[in-house]
Design an enzyme around this catalytic site. Structure first.
Site, mmCIF file in Angstrom:
data_model
loop_
_atom_site.group_PDB
_atom_site.id
_atom_site.type_symbol
_atom_site.label_atom_id
_atom_site.label_comp_id
_atom_site.label_asym_id
_atom_site.label_seq_id
_atom_site.Cartn_x
_atom_site.Cartn_y
_atom_site.Cartn_z
ATOM 1 N N SER A 42 0.790 -1.428 0.040
ATOM 2 C CA SER A 42 0.064 -0.095 -0.156
ATOM 3 C C SER A 42 0.982 1.230 -0.051
ATOM 4 O O SER A 42 0.330 2.578 -0.287
ATOM 5 C CB SER A 42 -1.057 -0.145 1.372
ATOM 6 O OG SER A 42 -0.176 -0.264 2.433
ATOM 7 N N GLU B 60 -9.648 -9.485 3.330
ATOM 8 C CA GLU B 60 -9.797 -8.199 2.975
ATOM 9 C C GLU B 60 -11.150 -7.895 2.406
ATOM 10 O O GLU B 60 -11.433 -8.554 1.179
ATOM 11 C CB GLU B 60 -8.659 -7.545 1.851
ATOM 12 C CG GLU B 60 -8.975 -6.081 1.563
ATOM 13 C CD GLU B 60 -7.580 -5.198 1.252
ATOM 14 O OE1 GLU B 60 -6.508 -6.019 1.204
ATOM 15 O OE2 GLU B 60 -7.715 -4.163 0.666
HETATM 16 O O1 KIV Z 1 -0.679 -3.425 1.540
HETATM 17 C C1 KIV Z 1 -1.135 -3.494 2.630
HETATM 18 O O2 KIV Z 1 -1.081 -2.748 3.219
HETATM 19 C C2 KIV Z 1 -2.100 -4.416 2.602
HETATM 20 C C3 KIV Z 1 -2.931 -4.444 4.145
HETATM 21 C C4 KIV Z 1 -3.940 -3.303 3.855
HETATM 22 C C5 KIV Z 1 -3.563 -5.920 4.352
HETATM 23 O O3 KIV Z 1 -1.991 -5.491 2.160
#
Ligand code: KIV
Length: 274
Positions: free
Chosen positions: A55, A192
């Protein structure tokens, strides 16, 4: 990695701790982090798991998706995070196309992450499709966190960020995927953006912990993107994000005062000078 092995700091969270927490019905608290300072603060606040999520492609780099993130970038951020942490277990997200081509490549890349970052494990997105990779990786002593439901690296295939598992067939497939990850040796699995009832059903069906994000209160733990829950990332706010602070407002207001002080020659003062 600091402490613990030498017995000097707090007891480090390991896969054993995480497994025991499910048995003892203690909820697991997880947040993402991408830098040293944030990781240190989360650790001091008692977080159990820190995920260096891809992310970061969105909330750190400003991309529209997680797709552009590279393995080298993940390693760079993970090293900084690991330096800030004494107690929490740090897990590194394997970015898009670092493991999708074949098992051998994914396995080697996971090994590289472990050797170069000092993290405690890696995360792959996918279920049955990556079971062989999860098996080979865990057999080599690398803890693996799974991730099913809405998997952002497949966003172009899904066609958007809508919840997954809302039809009976898709719900069945997600449960099957989660079971396949458990059988392959994953130590926990992220669920998720799936219906809360499905997440509870999966949580009951698995012996390994589930960590939910937009998956209701029935999971064994919860994860959020730190920039979302602290109110730093304001571009959008999904309904599953609870804002615990409004840091963007605080920073704008503080920087605004600083700018004013500089322009009006109120900073620095005599006491702040040599
Ligand atoms: O990339 C990320 O931050 C994630 C989480 C939201 C589980 O995969």
């Amino acid at each position: 990695m600091k402490n613990s092995a030498s017995g000097s700091g707090p007891k480090r969270v390991t896969t054993k701790t995480i497994a025991a927490m499910k048995k003892e019905r203690q909820k697991i608290a997880c947040l993402t982090a991408y830098d040293f300072l944030t990781a240190r603060i989360l650790d001091q606040a008692g977080i159990d798991l820190i995920l260096v999520g891809d992310s970061l492609g969105m909330v750190f780099q400003g991309n529209e998706t997680t797709i552009p993130v590279t393995l080298d970038e993940m390693i760079y951020h993970s090293k900084a995070v690991v330096r800030g942490v004494e107690r929490a277990m740090v897990v590194v997200d394997m970015p898009f196309m670092s493991y999708q081509a074949n098992v051998e490549e994914g396995f080697r890349h996971a090994g590289r992450v472990m050797k170069e970052t000092g993290a405690g494990g890696v995360k792959f997105e996918g279920g049955e499709r990556i079971a062989d990779l999860v098996h080979q990786t865990t057999q080599a002593g690398i803890p693996v966190m799974g991730h099913v439901g809405l998997t952002p690296q497949s966003i172009h295939q899904f066609g958007g960020y809508k919840p997954r598992g809302t039809s009976p067939d898709e719900a069945k497939a997600i449960l099957k995927d989660a079971k396949a990850l458990e059988e392959a040796g994953a130590f926990c699995v992220v669920l998720e953006k799936i219906p809360a009832r499905l997440a509870s059903k999966i949580t009951k069906a698995l012996t390994i912990p589930t960590i939910g994000i937009g998956a209701g209160a029935g999971c064994d733990g919860q994860v959020l993107v730190v920039s979302d829950m602290l109110g730093l990332y304001e571009d959008f706010q999904p309904r599953f994000v609870r804002r615990y602070a409004r840091l963007a407002d605080l920073i704008r207001e503080s920087v605004g005062r600083y700018v004013k002080d500089v322009k009006e020659m109120k900073f620095p003062s005599h006491e702040e000078s040599y």
